[in-house]
Design an enzyme around this catalytic site. Structure first.
Site, PDB file in Angstrom:
ATOM      1  N   GLY A   1       0.812  -1.214   0.000  1.00  0.00           N
ATOM      2  CA  GLY A   1       0.000   0.000   0.000  1.00  0.00           C
ATOM      3  C   GLY A   1       0.847   1.266   0.000  1.00  0.00           C
ATOM      4  O   GLY A   1       0.518   2.241  -0.689  1.00  0.00           O
TER       5      GLY A   1
ATOM      6  N   THR B   1      11.768  -7.906 -10.773  1.00  0.00           N
ATOM      7  CA  THR B   1      11.205  -9.236 -10.971  1.00  0.00           C
ATOM      8  C   THR B   1       9.983  -9.405 -10.081  1.00  0.00           C
ATOM      9  O   THR B   1      10.011  -9.064  -8.896  1.00  0.00           O
ATOM     10  CB  THR B   1      12.259 -10.309 -10.640  1.00  0.00           C
TER      11      THR B   1
ATOM     12  N   HIS C   1      -1.959  -7.588   2.549  1.00  0.00           N
ATOM     13  CA  HIS C   1      -2.006  -8.078   3.940  1.00  0.00           C
ATOM     14  C   HIS C   1      -3.144  -7.485   4.752  1.00  0.00           C
ATOM     15  O   HIS C   1      -3.349  -7.867   5.907  1.00  0.00           O
ATOM     16  CB  HIS C   1      -0.659  -7.870   4.640  1.00  0.00           C
TER      17      HIS C   1
ATOM     18  N   ASN D   1      -8.122   4.211   8.370  1.00  0.00           N
ATOM     19  CA  ASN D   1      -7.571   3.048   9.067  1.00  0.00           C
ATOM     20  C   ASN D   1      -7.714   3.129  10.582  1.00  0.00           C
ATOM     21  O   ASN D   1      -7.683   2.111  11.250  1.00  0.00           O
ATOM     22  CB  ASN D   1      -6.100   2.864   8.697  1.00  0.00           C
TER      23      ASN D   1
ATOM     24  N   GLN E   1      -7.850   0.058   3.294  1.00  0.00           N
ATOM     25  CA  GLN E   1      -8.749  -0.508   4.311  1.00  0.00           C
ATOM     26  C   GLN E   1     -10.094  -0.917   3.715  1.00  0.00           C
ATOM     27  O   GLN E   1     -10.820  -1.702   4.321  1.00  0.00           O
ATOM     28  CB  GLN E   1      -9.001   0.510   5.429  1.00  0.00           C
TER      29      GLN E   1
ATOM     30  N   CYS F   1       3.316   6.735  22.259  1.00  0.00           N
ATOM     31  CA  CYS F   1       4.177   7.390  23.227  1.00  0.00           C
ATOM     32  C   CYS F   1       5.591   6.980  22.882  1.00  0.00           C
ATOM     33  O   CYS F   1       6.124   6.025  23.413  1.00  0.00           O
ATOM     34  CB  CYS F   1       3.793   6.940  24.628  1.00  0.00           C
TER      35      CYS F   1
ATOM     36  N   SER G   1      -3.552  -3.198  -0.625  1.00  0.00           N
ATOM     37  CA  SER G   1      -2.451  -3.932  -0.009  1.00  0.00           C
ATOM     38  C   SER G   1      -2.929  -5.318   0.406  1.00  0.00           C
ATOM     39  O   SER G   1      -3.937  -5.443   1.106  1.00  0.00           O
ATOM     40  CB  SER G   1      -1.953  -3.161   1.220  1.00  0.00           C
TER      41      SER G   1
HETATM   42  C1  LIG Z   1      -1.809  -0.286   5.967  1.00  0.00           C
HETATM   43  C2  LIG Z   1      -2.167   0.930   5.198  1.00  0.00           C
HETATM   44  C3  LIG Z   1      -1.283   1.462   4.233  1.00  0.00           C
HETATM   45  C4  LIG Z   1       0.087   0.897   4.003  1.00  0.00           C
HETATM   46  O1  LIG Z   1       0.047  -0.364   3.399  1.00  0.00           O
HETATM   47  P1  LIG Z   1       1.347  -1.308   3.461  1.00  0.00           P
HETATM   48  O2  LIG Z   1       1.026  -2.437   2.544  1.00  0.00           O
HETATM   49  O3  LIG Z   1       1.494  -1.736   4.875  1.00  0.00           O
HETATM   50  O4  LIG Z   1       2.504  -0.487   2.974  1.00  0.00           O
HETATM   51  C5  LIG Z   1      -1.700   2.565   3.527  1.00  0.00           C
HETATM   52  N1  LIG Z   1      -2.907   3.120   3.727  1.00  0.00           N
HETATM   53  C6  LIG Z   1      -3.778   2.641   4.624  1.00  0.00           C
HETATM   54  C7  LIG Z   1      -5.114   3.281   4.778  1.00  0.00           C
HETATM   55  C8  LIG Z   1      -3.426   1.536   5.395  1.00  0.00           C
HETATM   56  O5  LIG Z   1      -4.298   1.072   6.303  1.00  0.00           O
END
Ligand SMILES: *Cc1c(COP(=O)(O)O)cnc(C)c1O
Length: 406
Positions: free
Chosen positions: A72, A238, A202, A152, A180, A326, A200
């Site tokens: 992302g 790649t 994950h 997020n 998200q 923090c 993204s």
């Molecule tokens: C997690 C997140 C990203 C970053 O994605 P990554 O794959 O961890 O680099 C960007 N934007 C939002 C809103 C996200 O929640």
């Protein structure tokens, strides 16, 4: 090991078993370079093509509009920097919001050091951007609008369709960080008038380190990663073959079960939010009650510090997250919570619990049984009370070190 309850799915999700299974052969048997001419290269190439079709189908795009990236953050960087540099002869002005992910905000801040001008639109108390503000901010120098589909931290959904229509009417490119939103709410790039969209793997039960930037056909942006001719010459390197196969499978699963998952999670989310409001006094819900991601609960619990709450929840086997970081001795509440108007001392007591497709009603019941006791313990010890107006200087971790995993 005690049964862990994972409610931090906005940070990352577990790879779905079917996704892992689809990926595994691409580490071992089919390890060819998709650019190679030989049979194993061609098999790899076919797998990339299939994933491109799976991703395209999920957002109403065409396969040739899908570009694989490393996640992302890269997709956001590419969309924004790529547009800025491709269009700098037309203008230098970018419009975004104050509550974007840092992958957008820090990219915009960097561009400001290189001659670009950025408008950071405010949001209302629920975290919504007003489309009228977007329209008012457009000048003859505006080249890009970048507004996230869903936040997020507080889960607020933005009026993407309305903003897309405004961008289209003014012939300004429109990018949305949908990291998200993908797999959580229905998204169609044509209905929404989106020119570029980041996702993204994950965040929807796919692997880490793989992302996508959708770029509408005909939209030209500069390359971010230079090198070989992969991804139609626009993104070198790649291909991350197992990752690409994984994100294809993950988005297919997420969209096939989207309505069912969303309905189930929305019910659990509301049970969690309502349960917290019922059982704990002095709590406020952050974000919009209905224009909200199905899996997001974010509350501010007065008179306590979010990270202390996270540590206690973690000891009880519950993984959540907080809007207050923090770190390095300085108190730095979330820019999102400040943008919706929360005073520092309230922003600091925030707790984000984000559900996954595997979250059960028992998990929610366990949180509702555990959290009130933790809150009353912490309140009993707290230096904060109804007479406290500020927590400046108060940090529960001497030296400012953030505990691992918090
Ligand atoms: C997690 C997140 C990203 C970053 O994605 P990554 O794959 O961890 O680099 C960007 N934007 C939002 C809103 C996200 O929640």
């Amino acid at each position: 090991m005690m049964n862990r309850i994972y409610l931090d799915n906005a940070a990352t999700t577990a790879v779905a078993p079917a996704v892992l299974e689809a990926m595994l052969p691409y580490f071992t048997e089919v390890y060819g370079n998709p650019s190679s001419i030989h049979a194993t290269g061609r098999t790899a190439h076919k797998a990339v093509d299939q994933a491109r079709r799976q991703v395209a189908a999920a957002i109403g795009a065409q396969p040739q509009e899908i570009y694989f990236t490393a996640g992302g953050s890269e997709s956001d960087n590419w969309a924004i920097k790529g547009t800025a540099f491709a269009r700098q002869s037309k203008g230098n002005h970018i419009i975004t919001s104050a509550i974007e992910h840092h992958a957008v905000l820090h990219t915009c801040a960097w561009l400001e050091k290189h001659g670009f001008e950025v408008t950071y639109l405010p949001v209302d108390a629920f975290g919504r951007v007003d489309p009228a503000d977007v329209e008012k901010a457009i000048t003859d120098k505006t080249i890009l609008i970048s507004i996230m589909a869903a936040n997020n931290e507080i889960g607020t959904l933005q009026p993407i369709r309305e903003i897309g229509a405004i961008a289209r009417a003014h012939k300004v490119l429109f990018h949305t960080d949908a990291v998200q939103a993908v797999g959580a709410i229905p998204l169609d790039v044509n209905e929404l008038n989106v020119d570029m969209l980041s996702m993204s793997g994950h965040k929807f039960h796919g692997p880490k380190g793989i992302g996508v930037l959708y770029i509408r056909k005909g939209v030209r942006i500069d390359t971010l990663i230079h090198g070989g001719a992969q991804e139609r010459g626009l993104r070198a390197g790649t291909e991350n073959l197992p990752g690409i196969v994984g994100i294809g499978k993950a988005i297919e699963l997420a969209t096939a079960n989207l309505a069912e998952n969303a309905a189930r999670m929305t019910a659990l989310r509301d049970k969690l939010i309502d349960g917290i409001l019922e059982r704990i006094p002095d709590v406020r819900v952050n974000g919009h009650r209905t224009e909200r991601l199905p899996n997001n609960c974010n509350v501010s619990i007065r008179y306590i510090e979010g990270e202390a709450m996270l540590l206690r929840l973690d000891l009880a086997g519950i993984a959540g997250s907080s809007g207050s970081a923090c770190t390095s001795g300085s108190l730095d509440p979330s820019h999102v919570l400040l943008a919706i108007g929360l005073p520092h001392e309230i922003a600091h007591g925030s707790l984000r619990l984000t559900l996954g497709t595997d979250t059960t009603e028992q998990d929610i019941d366990a949180v509702l049984d555990t959290l009130p006791g933790i809150v009353s313990d912490l309140r009993a010890m707290s230096v904060l009370n109804e007479h406290t107006t500020t927590v400046s200087g108060f940090c529960p971790y001497p030296g400012g070190r953030k505990p691992a995993g918090a």
